[in-house]
Design an enzyme around this catalytic site. Structure first.
Site, PDB file in Angstrom:
ATOM      1  N   HIS A  18       0.869  -1.180   0.000  1.00  0.00           N
ATOM      2  CA  HIS A  18       0.000   0.000   0.000  1.00  0.00           C
ATOM      3  C   HIS A  18       0.900   1.223   0.000  1.00  0.00           C
ATOM      4  CE1 HIS A  18      -3.905   1.883   0.537  1.00  0.00           C
ATOM      5  NE2 HIS A  18      -3.381   2.673   1.454  1.00  0.00           N
ATOM      6  N   LYS A 163      -9.841   6.263  -4.496  1.00  0.00           N
ATOM      7  CA  LYS A 163      -8.850   7.263  -4.096  1.00  0.00           C
ATOM      8  C   LYS A 163      -7.496   6.840  -4.645  1.00  0.00           C
ATOM      9  CE  LYS A 163      -8.421   9.175   0.096  1.00  0.00           C
ATOM     10  NZ  LYS A 163      -8.057   9.371   1.532  1.00  0.00           N
ATOM     11  N   LYS A 165      -3.359   7.631  -4.242  1.00  0.00           N
ATOM     12  CA  LYS A 165      -2.297   8.223  -3.443  1.00  0.00           C
ATOM     13  C   LYS A 165      -1.189   8.704  -4.372  1.00  0.00           C
ATOM     14  CE  LYS A 165      -3.743   7.168   0.829  1.00  0.00           C
ATOM     15  NZ  LYS A 165      -3.902   8.132   1.917  1.00  0.00           N
ATOM     16  N   ASP A 193      -5.280  11.933  -3.170  1.00  0.00           N
ATOM     17  CA  ASP A 193      -4.709  12.266  -1.862  1.00  0.00           C
ATOM     18  C   ASP A 193      -3.223  12.534  -2.028  1.00  0.00           C
ATOM     19  OD1 ASP A 193      -4.025  12.593   0.759  1.00  0.00           O
ATOM     20  OD2 ASP A 193      -4.613  10.592   1.427  1.00  0.00           O
ATOM     21  N   GLU A 219      -7.361  15.897  -1.828  1.00  0.00           N
ATOM     22  CA  GLU A 219      -7.178  15.780  -0.379  1.00  0.00           C
ATOM     23  C   GLU A 219      -5.802  16.261   0.057  1.00  0.00           C
ATOM     24  OE1 GLU A 219      -7.201  12.287   3.072  1.00  0.00           O
ATOM     25  OE2 GLU A 219      -8.152  11.930   1.124  1.00  0.00           O
ATOM     26  N   ASP A 244      -7.376  17.107   5.614  1.00  0.00           N
ATOM     27  CA  ASP A 244      -7.290  15.801   6.279  1.00  0.00           C
ATOM     28  C   ASP A 244      -6.379  15.880   7.487  1.00  0.00           C
ATOM     29  OD1 ASP A 244      -7.175  13.139   7.041  1.00  0.00           O
ATOM     30  OD2 ASP A 244      -5.880  12.533   5.394  1.00  0.00           O
ATOM     31  N   LYS A 268     -11.402  11.609  11.174  1.00  0.00           N
ATOM     32  CA  LYS A 268     -10.902  10.301  11.615  1.00  0.00           C
ATOM     33  C   LYS A 268     -11.016  10.243  13.132  1.00  0.00           C
ATOM     34  CE  LYS A 268      -7.616  10.202   7.784  1.00  0.00           C
ATOM     35  NZ  LYS A 268      -6.188  10.271   7.388  1.00  0.00           N
ATOM     36  N   GLU A 322     -14.168   6.144   3.515  1.00  0.00           N
ATOM     37  CA  GLU A 322     -13.181   5.191   2.990  1.00  0.00           C
ATOM     38  C   GLU A 322     -12.849   4.134   4.055  1.00  0.00           C
ATOM     39  OE1 GLU A 322      -9.027   6.432   2.637  1.00  0.00           O
ATOM     40  OE2 GLU A 322      -9.645   8.473   3.157  1.00  0.00           O
TER      41      GLU A 322
END
Length: 390
Positions: A18, A163, A165, A193, A219, A244, A268, A322
């Site tokens: 990831h 999304k 990255k 993001d 983001e 964020d 979050k 998400e």
């Protein structure tokens, strides 16, 4: 009344690498708090973060150490008689440590919900939705791989919001990667993001290209320390700009909302410092006309269930969530996995978190990780010798 508090580090490999701007993850270390009471109730909380110290100032090991060394002895000594009093006690005597505080509050609310036979959502304001749509992050770093993965998710009716990255590559390379995926998925919402990786000038260039290419949401393009730049970008572009990392707790969120520094807040629960704090942030954003997005720290199913309870109470959730963290892990720690179907997550309806943790599996993974570590860490059990308290 609390009988014991256990803190556990539970590393679980991810189904694939990831890739973020700040790190590449091949496993997620879940930080779990297990509280048991004298009258037979138990509650679970989670304080999982991303990428050790590369993402935030709290790491799995520091969270566990601080809970074991400071939080637990304080709670056992002072014996607060409710979740609210426990959190007030921690707020008074312990600075910061938002992730750790979130885990403790979640476990105590789980117990409180079980005692009252109510879901946590009904303890923190009341749910207005029973299912929330869930985005999936395409983070292999390879365009063709990401497109193939997205098509698989759509065919399975698992996800239709994606999304990406970016931020670790040159801007034009990242933009080309994103726009190729957007062109391959014209009917899907695409979020980008940047994880704070761009300067303001770089963001002006990158966002202009992404906006022209039909990207739906940007983001945290700039550093969380540069709130003025974030505000200028939100005012300059038509595409929605989302805050964020800069959205940290209710005090911080109030200032961001008052200055309208972004079009959307990603909330979050760990970053907010707890479930009730995350609810308050959502309410403030709603009153300020700022849209909401249910964020994740890539928590496992415990933190994901807790987040879902919070997001179910938001007056509006127009940018969805998400909460895919459990789907990124190769193992599940619940007796019955969370219910993902029809592009979303059904919010548990049982008492407390509404989930059943597989205690044997969790403790087995924690012990195996402890034994294999070159620097073993205690599981962090603290057992009360008293008969009063929460």
């Amino acid at each position: 009344m609390i009988r014991s508090i256990n803190t556990l580090l539970v590393p679980i490999p991810t189904i694939r690498a990831h890739k973020l701007a700040c790190t590449v993850m091949n496993e997620q270390v879940l930080v779990l708090v297990h509280i048991q009471t004298e009258d037979g109730y138990e509650g679970w909380g989670e304080a999982t973060t991303i990428g050790g110290l590369s993402y935030a100032e709290e790491s799995p090991h520091s969270i566990k150490t601080n809970i074991d060394t400071y939080f637990t002895p304080l709670l056992m000594k002072e014996k607060p008689t409710s979740t609210a009093k426990a959190m007030q006690l921690l707020s008074t005597h312990i600075s910061g440590n938002r992730f750790a505080k979130c885990a403790i509050e979640t476990a105590l609310l789980d117990i409180e919900g079980k005692r009252l036979n109510l879901p946590i959502s009904e303890l923190i304001g009341g749910r207005v939705r029973d299912c929330i749509e869930v985005a999936w992050t395409l983070a292999s770093g390879n365009t063709d791989t990401d497109i193939a993965e997205a098509h698989q998710m759509i065919e399975k009716r698992r996800h239709r919001i994606f999304k990406l990255k970016i931020g670790s590559n040159p801007i034009l390379d990242d933009v080309a990667h994103v726009l190729a995926i957007k062109q391959a998925l014209p009917d899907c919402r695409i979020t980008v993001d940047v994880n704070q990786a761009w300067t303001e000038l770089e963001a002006m260039k990158g966002i202009s290209l992404l906006q022209d290419g039909g990207v739906d949401l940007i983001e945290q393009p700039v550093s969380m320390r540069n709130k003025s730049a974030l505000k200028r970008l939100a005012e300059h572009f038509d595409v929605a700009i989302m805050a964020d990392e800069v959205v940290q707790d209710p005090y911080n969120a109030f200032q961001l909302a008052a200055d309208h520094c972004a079009d959307v807040f990603a909330v979050k629960i760990n970053q907010a410092g707890g479930l009730k704090a995350a609810c308050l942030i959502g309410q403030m954003a709603h009153l300020a006309g700022i849209e909401l997005y249910g964020g994740t720290m890539l928590e496992g199913p415990i933190g994901t269930a807790a987040s879902a309870h919070v997001f179910s109470t938001y007056p509006s959730l127009n940018f969805d969530t998400e909460l895919f963290g459990p789907l990124l892990l190769i193992e599940d720690i619940l007796a019955q996995p969370l219910d993902y179907q029809n592009f979303g997550l059904t919010i548990p309806t049982g008492a407390g978190l509404g989930i059943e943790v597989d205690n044997d599996k969790v403790y087995h993974y924690a012990r195996q990780a402890n034994l294999s570590s070159s620097n073993p860490i205690s599981l962090g059990t603290y057992v009360s010798d008293s008969h009063t308290g929460v």
